[in-house]
Design a protein around this motif. Structure first.
Motif, PDB file in Angstrom:
ATOM      1  N   LYS A   1       0.816  -1.219   0.000  1.00  0.00           N
ATOM      2  CA  LYS A   1       0.000   0.000   0.000  1.00  0.00           C
ATOM      3  C   LYS A   1       0.848   1.267   0.000  1.00  0.00           C
ATOM      4  O   LYS A   1       0.344   2.358  -0.279  1.00  0.00           O
ATOM      5  N   LYS A   2       2.153   1.160   0.294  1.00  0.00           N
ATOM      6  CA  LYS A   2       2.999   2.342   0.425  1.00  0.00           C
ATOM      7  C   LYS A   2       3.836   2.615  -0.819  1.00  0.00           C
ATOM      8  O   LYS A   2       4.442   3.666  -0.931  1.00  0.00           O
ATOM      9  N   SER A   3       3.922   1.661  -1.727  1.00  0.00           N
ATOM     10  CA  SER A   3       4.740   1.860  -2.926  1.00  0.00           C
ATOM     11  C   SER A   3       3.856   1.748  -4.167  1.00  0.00           C
ATOM     12  O   SER A   3       2.791   1.147  -4.121  1.00  0.00           O
ATOM     13  N   LYS A   4       4.346   2.371  -5.245  1.00  0.00           N
ATOM     14  CA  LYS A   4       3.553   2.302  -6.467  1.00  0.00           C
ATOM     15  C   LYS A   4       3.619   0.893  -7.061  1.00  0.00           C
ATOM     16  O   LYS A   4       4.583   0.158  -6.855  1.00  0.00           O
TER      17      LYS A   4
ATOM     18  N   ASN B   1       4.437  21.114 -12.793  1.00  0.00           N
ATOM     19  CA  ASN B   1       3.937  20.334 -11.648  1.00  0.00           C
ATOM     20  C   ASN B   1       3.209  19.069 -12.109  1.00  0.00           C
ATOM     21  O   ASN B   1       3.318  18.007 -11.471  1.00  0.00           O
ATOM     22  N   LEU B   2       2.455  19.208 -13.239  1.00  0.00           N
ATOM     23  CA  LEU B   2       1.745  18.041 -13.772  1.00  0.00           C
ATOM     24  C   LEU B   2       2.728  16.967 -14.209  1.00  0.00           C
ATOM     25  O   LEU B   2       2.515  15.765 -13.984  1.00  0.00           O
ATOM     26  N   TYR B   3       3.843  17.365 -14.835  1.00  0.00           N
ATOM     27  CA  TYR B   3       4.841  16.391 -15.305  1.00  0.00           C
ATOM     28  C   TYR B   3       5.426  15.616 -14.120  1.00  0.00           C
ATOM     29  O   TYR B   3       5.624  14.409 -14.184  1.00  0.00           O
ATOM     30  N   LYS B   4       5.711  16.336 -13.036  1.00  0.00           N
ATOM     31  CA  LYS B   4       6.269  15.664 -11.848  1.00  0.00           C
ATOM     32  C   LYS B   4       5.278  14.672 -11.257  1.00  0.00           C
ATOM     33  O   LYS B   4       5.655  13.579 -10.819  1.00  0.00           O
ATOM     34  N   LYS B   5       4.005  15.058 -11.281  1.00  0.00           N
ATOM     35  CA  LYS B   5       2.972  14.159 -10.752  1.00  0.00           C
ATOM     36  C   LYS B   5       2.864  12.873 -11.591  1.00  0.00           C
ATOM     37  O   LYS B   5       2.792  11.762 -11.046  1.00  0.00           O
TER      38      LYS B   5
ATOM     39  N   HIS C   1       3.692   8.671 -10.806  1.00  0.00           N
ATOM     40  CA  HIS C   1       2.722   7.582 -11.002  1.00  0.00           C
ATOM     41  C   HIS C   1       3.293   6.452 -11.859  1.00  0.00           C
ATOM     42  O   HIS C   1       3.019   5.273 -11.606  1.00  0.00           O
ATOM     43  N   LEU C   2       4.042   6.793 -12.901  1.00  0.00           N
ATOM     44  CA  LEU C   2       4.482   5.791 -13.872  1.00  0.00           C
ATOM     45  C   LEU C   2       5.758   5.113 -13.423  1.00  0.00           C
ATOM     46  O   LEU C   2       6.587   5.703 -12.723  1.00  0.00           O
TER      47      LEU C   2
END
Length: 906
Positions: free
Chosen positions: A677-680, A839-843, A847-848
């Motif tokens: 639950k803590k890692s992607k 900021n969107l790129y960092k987000k 995720h990926l």
């Protein structure tokens, strides 16, 4: 009645070329009397036609008319009603029955008599006369006398007789009459004068004939005298012939006696010839030469020449004993003595042959078994003889070749006795069966030990040292077996391979390891060992079955074996029950029973070896399924009914079940997977594991016969992968669901596209569709509304237009005028926009995952989506605020530079 007949003949029948023979005045029975006449007529022309005509007087009463006519051949029955009493009624049966009442009984009888005569004269099919007095038909001429003269002539058939005697003139007679009529001019005008003249000339000719006869009286007398003389000579000749006949009678009696003597001599010669033939037959077919007798009694059964002599002697003895004797031969004393001699020779030779073959079996068995040490014992002795020597190196040195001993020398030596075994089979069945049991017992013990040692070596090689060479095994005990039992060997194999090997059998861990971690070398070695085991067993079983068939003369007909084995859903080959087989297969059953007894340990050892391989690495079931299927297919092509085909087919069932269990285990592990639950999440281990599994399976199943089983497994695995990817995506808290779905289905799509597995084409398209859908969903949800206030402003504009406000009038709305639009646009200068995109790129980068490398793909999709929104806003400005000169603070080119610079900076 005579006048009526003449009138009817003149007015009705003469114009139709018919003659009236009989007439009766009748009326229909049971109805109002309306008189009519039934007439029996014949035609004047040939062929004669006989008819019954109904004639009725016209309504005016002036003339008669023809009302109905029937052919006499259509008449089937005449019923006179009563043969003893006078009765005017009668019936005529044509197509239907006509009932009549005559005016008198005499007329009825006369008419029926005429019908009877016409039937007898002209018809082949006779009419049946019922209730007619026989005296009436027999006294027909008397009945005719009672009829008037003119009528009697007609009934009696005078006209018909005259018509029958009439002959047509030929051409010459016609010419003579014409010439005579030409000479007499009045021949036509005065027929009576012409006839009188002809009569006078006839009288003159008769007189001339009488005078000629009287003048020839002298010649007649001379002729009579000559006839008397001829009769006298005939009497004289008859007397001489009678004397000659008396003389010949004695000669005939003598010739009869000579003929009877010759016949008796001929019968005697025939009987002597037949007796000679019978004697020659018995001598030729029931005489055994002294050489054959000596060979049967003393022949050397150990040398090739002696064996050949015994074979020839046994065949000759069989011919003598099986000769087809004729009736009565068996009663002859000589025949009985010969048969007794043959029986004694047969029994003595059968005992001698049986004892010799028993000794041969024992000698050959001892030859192969004497001083023969099992392979594990040999390993043990070799290891113990070298103190301090590394056992693992010893094993690798002595297990380089995994082979089974060949028994071709034993088969070659025994096949010399094949014909003698066939003779024994046909003559002494009990001794033949005893020898077969003895052979099976000896060979069962021999093969059991060889096969057991062979499989123990195979297990040692399978459970040998790992790739790094550090694993070792200890061999203990004096029995020549591995420590403990097969289960101990399995435990030893698993422990030697450590946990790494068992982990390599999971799709969850395959994707996290490199090619070296998968221990490809161990699997390759297992594949070679398993193939070597099957390759050694196949020729061994086929050679033994071929030898048994030839030596014990249990030839198998290939045509009978076709279609007797069936392949069930698990791939096993089973024999059909005997009730379903078309021919007797007792000999084939005997071959199977002998093979089952001799090689009774093969199936058990194979199953044990398969269990070991499956415990070492569950993915070994893929190798075993391919190899076992190929060998089953090969064995079926050689002989579908062979022991090898049946045994390998049964073992194939176990291999197929292990394969299915392996696939089910992988699916179960997918379902039990847990995520942190803590890692992607990133790429799920069973997704990458499926890729490695598919590559491995494609390499193993290349050109394999059981490709269909792999395709079914693919379908099960890929559906499990799909379901569990969605399950993990739904449970993921750290990573967005769309990212989990997008990355994993992108990887699945790439894998299926590169492998090109035809049965997964639909799943490949589905994976692409899911990847595209979730990519678009993630882009839209992540990008959201980067120009939020501007987006809200234009949503209000679109709402006004939807309510009916014209686009060019929107600028007159207080909340959406040009000043409000400029205020909103000023809040989004280029620097702010670039900052929000950074900021969107960092987000997105957080995720990926790095393995799938989809960051640039997602970023490019977001760029396209942002440009689409920008163009939408520009369109609304141009339509709703025309000529205002209002534009965005940044252009599309600026956006492209923002996206490009952000991607390069990271």
């Amino acid at each position: 009645m005579t006048a009526i007949k003449h009138a009817l003949q003149r007015d009705i029948f003469t114009p139709n070329d018919e003659r009236l023979l009989s007439i009766v005045n009748v009326c229909k029975a049971g109805k109002k009397k309306k008189n009519c006449f039934l007439c029996a007529t014949v035609t004047t022309e040939r062929p004669v036609q006989v008819k019954v005509v109904k004639v009725k007087k016209s309504d005016k009463g002036d003339f008669y008319k023809r009302q109905m006519a029937w052919e006499l051949r259509d008449l089937t029955e005449v019923d006179a009603k009563d043969a003893n009493k006078e009765n005017p009624e009668f019936d005529l049966h044509f197509e239907k029955v006509y009932r009549w009442v005559a005016s008198s009984t005499a007329e009825k009888n006369s008419f029926i008599s005429c019908i009877w005569k016409l039937n007898q004269r002209y018809l082949r099919k006779k009419v049946e006369f019922v209730n007619v007095s026989p005296q009436l038909l027999e006294e027909l001429p008397k009945a005719e006398e009672s009829v008037p003269s003119g009528e009697s002539q007609i009934v009696a058939g005078g006209d018909e007789d005259a018509l029958d005697d009439y002959q047509e003139l030929n051409a010459r007679e016609e010419q003579d009459i014409e010439s005579m009529m030409e000479v007499c001019e009045y021949a036509i005008s005065n027929a009576e004068a012409f006839a009188e003249k002809l009569s006078r000339e006839l009288q003159v000719l008769d007189g001339a004939n009488i005078q000629s006869i009287m003048a020839s009286e002298k010649q007649v007398n001379i002729l009579m005298q000559l006839l008397d003389q001829a009769l006298a000579e005939v009497d004289n000749i008859e007397g001489k012939l009678l004397s000659y006949e008396e003389m010949l009678q004695s000669v005939k009696e003598q010739m009869d006696q000579i003929s009877q003597s010759n016949r008796l001599i001929q019968i005697s010669n025939t009987n002597n010839g037949k007796l000679l033939d019978e004697i020659q037959f018995l001598v030729n077919y029931m005489d055994l030469s002294k050489g054959h007798i000596k060979a049967l009694q003393e022949g050397d059964l150990s040398s090739p020449k002696g064996i050949e002599a015994c074979i020839n002697a046994s065949e000759a003895l069989s011919q003598c004993m099986n000769v087809a004797l004729k009736p009565g031969h068996e009663k002859l004393m000589a025949v009985k003595q010969q048969q007794h001699l043959f029986s004694e020779l047969r029994d003595a030779f059968a005992r001698r042959l049986t004892n010799h073959l028993n000794n041969v079996f024992v000698h050959q068995f001892n030859h192969f078994s004497h001083f023969k040490m099992s392979i594990p014992q040999f390993y043990r002795s070799s290891c113990l003889s070298l103190p301090g020597h590394d056992q693992s190196s010893t094993l690798s040195q002595h297990t380089a070749e995994l082979t089974l001993p060949k028994h071709s020398p034993l088969h070659r030596d025994l096949l010399r006795y094949a014909k003698l075994m066939e003779w024994l089979k046909n003559t002494q069945r009990e001794k033949y069966e005893g020898l077969s049991r003895t052979y099976v017992d000896y060979m069962t013990r021999l093969y059991e030990r060889e096969i057991k040692d062979f499989f123990e070596v195979a297990k040692i090689k399978m459970a040998g040292t790992s790739k790094d060479g550090k694993g070792k095994f200890g061999l203990h005990g004096s029995s020549g077996k591995l420590t403990g039992s097969t289960s101990s060997l399995n435990k030893l194999a698993v422990s030697s391979s450590n946990s790494r090997r068992s982990q390599s059998s999971s799709l969850l861990d395959m994707g996290n390891m490199s090619a070296s971690d998968l221990d490809v070398a161990d699997r390759t070695r297992f594949d070679k060992i398993f193939e070597q085991v099957l390759s050694e067993l196949e020729p061994l079983c086929l050679a033994e079955q071929d030898f048994i068939s030839k030596f014990f003369k249990l030839q198998q007909n290939p045509t009978l074996a076709q279609g007797e084995n069936v392949d069930d859903s698990d791939g096993a080959v089973h024999s059909r029950p005997p009730s379903e087989q078309r021919h007797s297969i007792s000999e084939k059953d005997m071959v199977r029973m002998m093979m089952n007894k001799i090689f009774q340990s093969i199936e058990t050892e194979l199953n044990s070896l398969i269990a070991l391989g499956d415990k070492i690495d569950s993915f070994n079931s893929l190798y075993m399924l391919v190899k076992m299927s190929h060998h089953v297919w090969t064995a079926e092509n050689v002989d579908p009914a062979s022991y090898l085909s049946t045994t390998l087919g049964n073992v194939l069932v176990t291999v197929k079940r292990n394969f299915d269990k392996c696939i089910s285990g992988q699916i179960r592990q997918m379902e039990e997977v847990k995520i942190s639950k803590k890692s992607k999440v990133g790429l799920l281990p069973f997704v990458t594991g499926f890729e490695e599994f598919a590559k491995l399976a494609e390499a193993i199943f290349r050109n394999a016969e059981r490709r269909g089983d792999l395709d079914k497994a693919y379908i099960k695995l890929i559906r499990a992968v799909f379901n569990n990817v969605e399950k993990v995506a739904n449970e993921s808290q750290k990573t967005p669901r769309d990212v989990v779905m997008m990355e994993n289905f992108h990887h699945i799509f790439s894998t299926l596209s590169s492998l090109k597995i035809s049965c997964l084409e639909a799943e490949r398209k589905e994976a692409k569709q899911k990847y595209t859908e979730h990519l678009q969903s993630y882009v839209i949800n992540s990008l959201g509304q980067p120009l939020e206030k501007l987006n809200h402003f234009f949503e209000g504009v679109e709402a006004r237009v939807a309510q009916g406000v014209r686009e060019e009038e929107v600028s007159y709305q207080l909340a959406f005028n040009k000043q409000e639009l400029r205020k909103v646009i000023k809040e989004y200068p280029g620097k702010e926009v670039k900052k929000g995109l950074d900021n969107l790129y960092k987000k997105v980068d957080k995720h990926l995952c790095e393995e799938e490398n989809l960051l640039q793909v997602v970023w490019h999709s977001m760029q396209d989506e942002f440009i689409r929104q920008y163009k939408h806003f520009e369109g609304l400005i141009n339509r709703c605020y025309p000529g205002s000169g209002i534009t965005m603070e940044f252009t599309i080119q600026d956006m492209l530079e923002y996206f490009s610079s952000i991607a390069q900076s990271h």
